[in-house]
Scaffold this motif. Structure first.
Motif, PDB file in Angstrom:
ATOM      1  N   ALA A  16      38.572 -39.270  33.388  1.00  0.00           N
ATOM      2  CA  ALA A  16      37.325 -39.213  34.155  1.00  0.00           C
ATOM      3  C   ALA A  16      36.224 -38.546  33.332  1.00  0.00           C
ATOM      4  CB  ALA A  16      37.543 -38.461  35.469  1.00  0.00           C
ATOM      5  N   GLN A  17      36.576 -37.480  32.605  1.00  0.00           N
ATOM      6  CA  GLN A  17      35.580 -36.792  31.779  1.00  0.00           C
ATOM      7  C   GLN A  17      35.152 -37.673  30.614  1.00  0.00           C
ATOM      8  OE1 GLN A  17      34.057 -33.965  32.673  1.00  0.00           O
ATOM      9  NE2 GLN A  17      32.674 -34.344  30.945  1.00  0.00           N
ATOM     10  N   MET A  18      36.090 -38.417  30.055  1.00  0.00           N
ATOM     11  CA  MET A  18      35.748 -39.355  28.977  1.00  0.00           C
ATOM     12  C   MET A  18      34.724 -40.364  29.488  1.00  0.00           C
ATOM     13  SD  MET A  18      37.978 -42.438  27.330  1.00  0.00           S
ATOM     14  CE  MET A  18      38.069 -43.103  28.975  1.00  0.00           C
ATOM     15  N   THR A  19      34.934 -40.875  30.694  1.00  0.00           N
ATOM     16  CA  THR A  19      34.005 -41.835  31.285  1.00  0.00           C
ATOM     17  C   THR A  19      32.655 -41.170  31.540  1.00  0.00           C
ATOM     18  OG1 THR A  19      35.856 -43.021  32.278  1.00  0.00           O
ATOM     19  CG2 THR A  19      33.664 -43.435  33.212  1.00  0.00           C
ATOM     20  N   LYS A  20      32.676 -39.920  31.972  1.00  0.00           N
ATOM     21  CA  LYS A  20      31.434 -39.177  32.220  1.00  0.00           C
ATOM     22  C   LYS A  20      30.645 -39.014  30.915  1.00  0.00           C
ATOM     23  CE  LYS A  20      29.981 -35.586  35.321  1.00  0.00           C
ATOM     24  NZ  LYS A  20      29.196 -36.551  36.076  1.00  0.00           N
ATOM     25  N   GLU A  21      31.339 -38.759  29.814  1.00  0.00           N
ATOM     26  CA  GLU A  21      30.671 -38.633  28.517  1.00  0.00           C
ATOM     27  C   GLU A  21      30.084 -39.972  28.075  1.00  0.00           C
ATOM     28  OE1 GLU A  21      30.122 -35.725  27.127  1.00  0.00           O
ATOM     29  OE2 GLU A  21      31.560 -34.481  28.230  1.00  0.00           O
ATOM     30  N   ALA A  22      30.798 -41.063  28.340  1.00  0.00           N
ATOM     31  CA  ALA A  22      30.269 -42.398  28.021  1.00  0.00           C
ATOM     32  C   ALA A  22      29.020 -42.672  28.857  1.00  0.00           C
ATOM     33  CB  ALA A  22      31.331 -43.461  28.283  1.00  0.00           C
ATOM     34  N   GLU A  54      26.800 -37.661  22.640  1.00  0.00           N
ATOM     35  CA  GLU A  54      27.615 -37.833  23.844  1.00  0.00           C
ATOM     36  C   GLU A  54      28.756 -38.821  23.595  1.00  0.00           C
ATOM     37  OE1 GLU A  54      27.444 -35.925  26.404  1.00  0.00           O
ATOM     38  OE2 GLU A  54      25.517 -34.998  26.001  1.00  0.00           O
ATOM     39  N   ARG A  55      28.475 -39.855  22.817  1.00  0.00           N
ATOM     40  CA  ARG A  55      29.544 -40.808  22.473  1.00  0.00           C
ATOM     41  C   ARG A  55      30.618 -40.100  21.651  1.00  0.00           C
ATOM     42  NH1 ARG A  55      31.825 -44.306  19.143  1.00  0.00           N
ATOM     43  NH2 ARG A  55      32.513 -46.293  19.970  1.00  0.00           N
ATOM     44  N   ASN A  56      30.203 -39.223  20.750  1.00  0.00           N
ATOM     45  CA  ASN A  56      31.178 -38.455  19.971  1.00  0.00           C
ATOM     46  C   ASN A  56      32.028 -37.568  20.878  1.00  0.00           C
ATOM     47  OD1 ASN A  56      30.354 -39.599  17.563  1.00  0.00           O
ATOM     48  ND2 ASN A  56      28.966 -37.922  17.044  1.00  0.00           N
ATOM     49  N   HIS A  57      31.422 -37.008  21.922  1.00  0.00           N
ATOM     50  CA  HIS A  57      32.187 -36.202  22.875  1.00  0.00           C
ATOM     51  C   HIS A  57      33.243 -37.072  23.561  1.00  0.00           C
ATOM     52  CE1 HIS A  57      28.535 -33.290  23.418  1.00  0.00           C
ATOM     53  NE2 HIS A  57      29.046 -33.254  22.197  1.00  0.00           N
ATOM     54  N   MET A  58      32.834 -38.273  23.938  1.00  0.00           N
ATOM     55  CA  MET A  58      33.768 -39.220  24.543  1.00  0.00           C
ATOM     56  C   MET A  58      34.942 -39.476  23.598  1.00  0.00           C
ATOM     57  SD  MET A  58      33.238 -43.265  25.320  1.00  0.00           S
ATOM     58  CE  MET A  58      33.321 -43.592  23.569  1.00  0.00           C
ATOM     59  N   MET A  59      34.636 -39.703  22.331  1.00  0.00           N
ATOM     60  CA  MET A  59      35.691 -40.001  21.358  1.00  0.00           C
ATOM     61  C   MET A  59      36.616 -38.806  21.142  1.00  0.00           C
ATOM     62  SD  MET A  59      35.563 -43.123  20.720  1.00  0.00           S
ATOM     63  CE  MET A  59      36.857 -43.068  19.484  1.00  0.00           C
ATOM     64  N   LYS A  60      36.093 -37.596  21.199  1.00  0.00           N
ATOM     65  CA  LYS A  60      36.943 -36.401  21.089  1.00  0.00           C
ATOM     66  C   LYS A  60      38.007 -36.420  22.175  1.00  0.00           C
ATOM     67  CE  LYS A  60      34.350 -32.408  19.293  1.00  0.00           C
ATOM     68  NZ  LYS A  60      35.225 -32.022  18.243  1.00  0.00           N
ATOM     69  N   GLU A 130      29.891 -26.178  24.172  1.00  0.00           N
ATOM     70  CA  GLU A 130      28.919 -27.247  23.920  1.00  0.00           C
ATOM     71  C   GLU A 130      27.945 -27.364  25.086  1.00  0.00           C
ATOM     72  OE1 GLU A 130      26.978 -30.496  22.071  1.00  0.00           O
ATOM     73  OE2 GLU A 130      28.239 -28.882  21.285  1.00  0.00           O
ATOM     74  N   GLN A 131      28.449 -27.211  26.299  1.00  0.00           N
ATOM     75  CA  GLN A 131      27.576 -27.314  27.469  1.00  0.00           C
ATOM     76  C   GLN A 131      26.611 -26.135  27.557  1.00  0.00           C
ATOM     77  OE1 GLN A 131      28.067 -30.778  27.890  1.00  0.00           O
ATOM     78  NE2 GLN A 131      26.978 -29.996  29.664  1.00  0.00           N
ATOM     79  N   VAL A 132      27.034 -24.967  27.117  1.00  0.00           N
ATOM     80  CA  VAL A 132      26.104 -23.833  27.057  1.00  0.00           C
ATOM     81  C   VAL A 132      24.950 -24.206  26.138  1.00  0.00           C
ATOM     82  CG1 VAL A 132      25.795 -21.442  26.267  1.00  0.00           C
ATOM     83  CG2 VAL A 132      27.834 -22.070  27.600  1.00  0.00           C
ATOM     84  N   GLU A 133      25.278 -24.793  24.995  1.00  0.00           N
ATOM     85  CA  GLU A 133      24.245 -25.214  24.051  1.00  0.00           C
ATOM     86  C   GLU A 133      23.350 -26.305  24.640  1.00  0.00           C
ATOM     87  OE1 GLU A 133      25.822 -26.261  20.214  1.00  0.00           O
ATOM     88  OE2 GLU A 133      27.089 -24.477  20.163  1.00  0.00           O
ATOM     89  N   GLU A 134      23.954 -27.295  25.286  1.00  0.00           N
ATOM     90  CA  GLU A 134      23.183 -28.410  25.847  1.00  0.00           C
ATOM     91  C   GLU A 134      22.234 -27.923  26.943  1.00  0.00           C
ATOM     92  OE1 GLU A 134      22.966 -31.375  24.688  1.00  0.00           O
ATOM     93  OE2 GLU A 134      24.726 -31.487  23.408  1.00  0.00           O
ATOM     94  N   GLU A 135      22.731 -27.074  27.832  1.00  0.00           N
ATOM     95  CA  GLU A 135      21.879 -26.560  28.898  1.00  0.00           C
ATOM     96  C   GLU A 135      20.761 -25.686  28.331  1.00  0.00           C
ATOM     97  OE1 GLU A 135      23.913 -24.658  32.138  1.00  0.00           O
ATOM     98  OE2 GLU A 135      25.267 -26.360  32.423  1.00  0.00           O
ATOM     99  N   THR A 136      21.092 -24.858  27.359  1.00  0.00           N
ATOM    100  CA  THR A 136      20.088 -23.986  26.736  1.00  0.00           C
ATOM    101  C   THR A 136      19.007 -24.819  26.065  1.00  0.00           C
ATOM    102  OG1 THR A 136      21.707 -22.230  26.405  1.00  0.00           O
ATOM    103  CG2 THR A 136      19.715 -22.134  25.055  1.00  0.00           C
ATOM    104  N   LEU A 137      19.407 -25.848  25.344  1.00  0.00           N
ATOM    105  CA  LEU A 137      18.440 -26.713  24.676  1.00  0.00           C
ATOM    106  C   LEU A 137      17.515 -27.367  25.702  1.00  0.00           C
ATOM    107  CD1 LEU A 137      17.372 -28.063  22.107  1.00  0.00           C
ATOM    108  CD2 LEU A 137      19.179 -29.785  22.368  1.00  0.00           C
TER     109      LEU A 137
END
Length: 183
Positions: A16-22, A54-60, A130-137
């Motif tokens: 589900a998280q992979m799909t969310k990242e996609a 975000e695609r890279n996150h999905m691939m991770k 990563e989400q701390v960074e994304e939200e901060t940005l």
């Protein structure tokens, strides 16, 4: 030989998280195309880079599921939401999306902790940071736009913001690296 090291619930949560990242990648891609159509090539470039991230996150997540011997389930992703109505609205929507993604990641972390799946719990810590960074940005960009007038940004301010975004760093220094000399 069966080598799956993930429970069915963890596998489902990771898929589900992979799909969310996609889906996140598609949102950034959609907003990037919208920004480019509006003449904001710098903002578009920034958003295209984030679509790739975000695609890279999905691939991770895909790679992790496979390395743990479980099955990856690729399903259709929802269409991106409607285009923003302004640059300010675009980044408000991005921030809201990132907060939603953070909450989804927290659910996977909580589940992995409850199941004592320490490998998955450890793996998910990268996403937490990563989400701390994304939200901060996103918050920092919204703050800059607010200073420049928010929804009422002048065309000069929008032009400058777009120029700045073309070369903007996608990195936010983690809080763990802060010192009294370099806060």
């Amino acid at each position: 030989m069966k080598t799956n090291r993930l429970s069915k619930t963890i596998t489902a949560a990771l898929n589900a998280q992979m799909t969310k990242e996609a889906h996140a990648s598609q949102i950034y891609l959609s907003y990037a195309a919208w920004a480019d159509e509006q003449g904001f090539s710098g903002i578009a470039s920034f958003l295209f880079r984030h679509a790739n991230e975000e695609r890279n996150h999905m691939m991770k997540i895909v790679e992790y599921i496979l390395k743990r011997g479980a099955e990856v389930e690729v399903i259709a992703i929802p269409a991106p939401p409607e285009n923003p109505v302004s640059i300010n609205n675009c980044f408000e929507k991005i921030f809201e999306h990132e907060v939603d993604n953070t909450n989804a990641i927290y659910k996977v972390v909580k589940l992995s902790h409850a199941e004592e799946d320490w490998a998955t719990y450890n793996f998910m810590q990268w996403f937490v940071m990563e989400q701390v960074e994304e939200e901060t940005l996103a918050m920092n960009l919204l703050d800059k736009m607010k200073i420049a007038g928010g929804e009422k940004m002048s065309s000069d301010a929008l032009y400058s913001f777009d120029k700045d975004m073309a070369n903007a760093s996608d990195e936010v220094r983690p809080a763990q690296e802060a010192t009294t000399e370099n806060p």
